[in-house]
Each structure stands twice: as C-alpha cells, then as structure tokens.
Design a protein around this motif. Structure first.
Motif, mmCIF file in Angstrom:
data_model
loop_
_atom_site.group_PDB
_atom_site.id
_atom_site.type_symbol
_atom_site.label_atom_id
_atom_site.label_comp_id
_atom_site.label_asym_id
_atom_site.label_seq_id
_atom_site.Cartn_x
_atom_site.Cartn_y
_atom_site.Cartn_z
ATOM 1 N N HIS A 173 0.847 -1.202 0.000
ATOM 2 C CA HIS A 173 0.000 0.000 0.000
ATOM 3 C C HIS A 173 0.878 1.247 0.000
ATOM 4 C CE1 HIS A 173 -4.173 1.577 1.087
ATOM 5 N NE2 HIS A 173 -3.417 2.657 1.011
ATOM 6 N N LYS A 223 -6.991 0.080 -8.427
ATOM 7 C CA LYS A 223 -7.142 0.787 -7.153
ATOM 8 C C LYS A 223 -8.107 1.953 -7.365
ATOM 9 C CE LYS A 223 -6.328 2.067 -2.860
ATOM 10 N NZ LYS A 223 -7.336 3.141 -2.745
ATOM 11 N N ALA A 260 -8.500 -2.372 2.055
ATOM 12 C CA ALA A 260 -7.443 -1.512 2.578
ATOM 13 C C ALA A 260 -7.742 -1.103 4.018
ATOM 14 C CB ALA A 260 -7.305 -0.272 1.700
ATOM 15 N N GLY A 274 1.032 -3.324 4.840
ATOM 16 C CA GLY A 274 1.032 -2.075 4.097
ATOM 17 C C GLY A 274 1.316 -0.912 5.023
ATOM 18 N N ASP A 311 0.977 2.741 3.806
ATOM 19 C CA ASP A 311 0.344 3.988 3.364
ATOM 20 C C ASP A 311 1.360 5.115 3.253
ATOM 21 O OD1 ASP A 311 -1.817 5.300 2.289
ATOM 22 O OD2 ASP A 311 -2.911 5.553 4.153
#
Length: 340
Positions: A32, A137, A206, A259, A261
């Motif tokens: 991510h 995405k 997510a 992930g 971010d």
C-alpha cells in the motif's frame, strides 16, 4: 522530492534496534504505497489539502524519494513495493498510471492502476492488457470529495470495471466508503454481492476495511460472518494494537498483507483511539497539529511506522511462518504473482 521535515533521530535508531531489528523478516513487501511525480498532483489545491490531514502529511513521492524513505526506515531490509497513484479527482491519474507502468516494466515496483468511475470498461481493459498492472485501485474520492461520503462502492467502482478484473483474474485494492466503514450494512451487502458476482477477483480491503479501532473491526468481522474468508486485508495506517491482536485471533494469517500507506505515514508520533476513529499526535508542524502533548512528550516520539510495526510484531509473536506470510508471501498469492 524528500519532505523537508523528514529525518531519522537517534531515538528512532534505538527504537528500531530494541523492538524491530531482530524481529522483522529480511524480505518485506509493502502493498500500500502512493507513488507519483510532482507534476501529477500540481492540480491539488491548498484548500483541498486542508480538507484531509493525510494529504498534508504526504501528497507526493517519486521512486527516488521512496527509496530514501525505505532505506532510512527499514535499514538492511529487502523491500518490494506495490504502488498506485494518489487517487484524487484533481490528480493526473492517466499520467500517474503511466509513470507506475514504466517503473513496473523496469522491475522497480509492482503497480496497480487507478480507475475513474466514468472510464469505459474497454478503456480500462486496454490499459490493463497492455501494461504490467496487477489490478485496480479505485477510490471514493473519485466519486465524492467528501471523506467518508455515504456513497455506494459501485459509484466509484462500477460493475463494468469489476467485470474487466474478473475476466483477467486481477486484484482489487478497495478503500471502503461510508462513515460506518467495514460494518456498515450497505458496505457488507455490496461486498457480498461483488464477491458472489465476480469470484475471480482477489479483493483486498485496505486498512482492515478502514477499521482503525477495535470496535469497528470487531463489528465488521461479525457482520461479514462466514464471508470473512473471501477477502484479504491490508494493514496500511492501522496502528491500534488491539486491531492487530484481533486480526491474529479472528482472521487466517494468510489473509493479511503488510502495508504502510507511505508517504502519508512517515511522521513521528502516536495515536489515541476512540470508538470509531483515531486521533493523531505528532512532532512535525503540520497545519492540523496543535501540539497538545507538549514538547517534552513529542521529543520522545518515534516514527509512527515503527509504532505500527511493533504492535504488529507483538501480536504475531515468535511465529516465523505468520511473519513470512504477512510481510511477504501473502502479497504473492493475493496478486497472483506466483511462487518465489
């Protein structure tokens, strides 16, 4: 371009050595990551950035900046990245997608393409077929500028585009809409519909389905019931130790993908949690930071990514198989990249 406020302190190095260095696996896949060129986000206004704390923390990160951040935060680790654009309406998404495709062709990153809801299925399919994208995405902001807007998943991820993913057996990284997050009844209903209608899409929710607190995550798990098994979850921006512990207890560890971010979560700080939302406290002078904890407390803050990692590793324990799954292997399965 490196954020001018980003730097590693002696405290960060000591925290890494004490809590992370001996517990993190050597190979890590971050699924991510927002990656772009400055030219792709020049249309995002100051007013727009002020609407969302996350945008001020990191709106732009090219490949070179990403390499610097990861070398700094994850020393002596082999990092693989799955990158996608900052999916905002003001972003040059076609240009951003093309940049990521180029990086993927060069073997520097894996890439997901962002899709605007108004794009035709044929246009999306042509891009998917002729570029090395692992999937799509989409993002609620491409249908509504309001964060947590009460919109349908189909408003920003129409069924025609889902059909493209299903035909090509590609992945979907999904940021859920609605203020209710994962347990919202309409989100649950639509997730079940998509899972049933498009069985060949690997769906990754997510941020644990935007479950930043244990209360939201617990309700979401209960609401999904047996259908929980049909989804992957990424850990991006989830710091809460209770959420990570709950994930270890109630999910199959093969469903969890690591992930970060980044570049959003590169600041120094901590979080406190309420029923449905976290509150950030940090050292950096962002416009939203009121320095409520005081200078003395802020001096003791480490990278928020380190706090996330410690909480994850505490929940995983000494289970090396789970570590390998969550930090690397599951990404290969979710994105159908084959064995390594």
């Amino acid at each position: 371009m490196i954020n001018q406020w980003f730097h590693k302190t002696e405290l960060d190095a000591a925290f890494y050595k004490e809590y992370l260095a001996d517990r993190l696996p050597h190979k890590i896949t971050d699924v991510h990551v927002h990656m772009n060129l400055e030219e792709h986000v020049k249309g995002v206004s100051r007013e727009r950035i002020a609407m969302d704390w996350a945008l001020e923390c990191g709106l732009q990160m090219d490949y070179e900046a990403a390499q610097y951040y990861y070398r700094t935060i994850f020393p002596d680790r082999q990092i693989s990245l799955t990158a996608f654009p900052f999916p905002l309406a003001e972003v040059d998404i076609p240009g951003n997608n093309a940049y990521l495709s180029m990086l993927a062709k060069e073997g520097k990153v894996d890439a997901l393409m962002s899709v605007r809801p108004e794009w035709t299925a044929q246009y999306c399919e042509d891009l998917l077929v002729h570029n090395p994208y692992l999937g799509f995405k989409p993002y609620p902001y491409l249908a509504s500028a309001i964060k947590g807007a009460d919109i349908s998943i189909y408003d920003f991820m129409p069924e025609s585009q889902l059909g493209v993913l299903d035909r090509h057996k590609k992945a979907l990284m999904l940021h859920l809409p609605r203020k209710g997050r994962l347990p919202d009844p309409d989100n649950i209903r639509e997730l079940r519909e998509i899972r049933q209608k498009f069985p060949d899409i690997n769906i990754i929710l997510a941020h644990f389905g935007r479950s930043f607190t244990a209360d939201i995550f617990s309700k979401g798990i209960s609401a999904l019931g047996e259908d929980l098994k049909g989804f992957y979850f990424d850990t991006a921006a989830v710091v809460n130790p209770q959420v990570h512990q709950m994930a270890m207890e109630r999910l199959d560890s093969r469903q969890i993908l690591f992930g970060t971010d980044f570049p959003i979560m590169t600041w120094h700080g901590m979080r406190e949690w309420h029923t449905d939302t976290p509150t950030n406290f940090c050292r950096e002078d962002f416009g939203w930071n009121r320095h409520e904890k005081g200078a003395e407390a802020e001096a003791g803050f480490t990278f928020i990514a380190y706090v996330q990692l410690k909480n994850m590793l505490d929940a995983i324990g000494n289970d090396s198989i789970r570590k390998e799954q969550i930090f690397n292997k599951n990404a290969w399965e979710a994105f159908r990249k084959g064995g390594e």
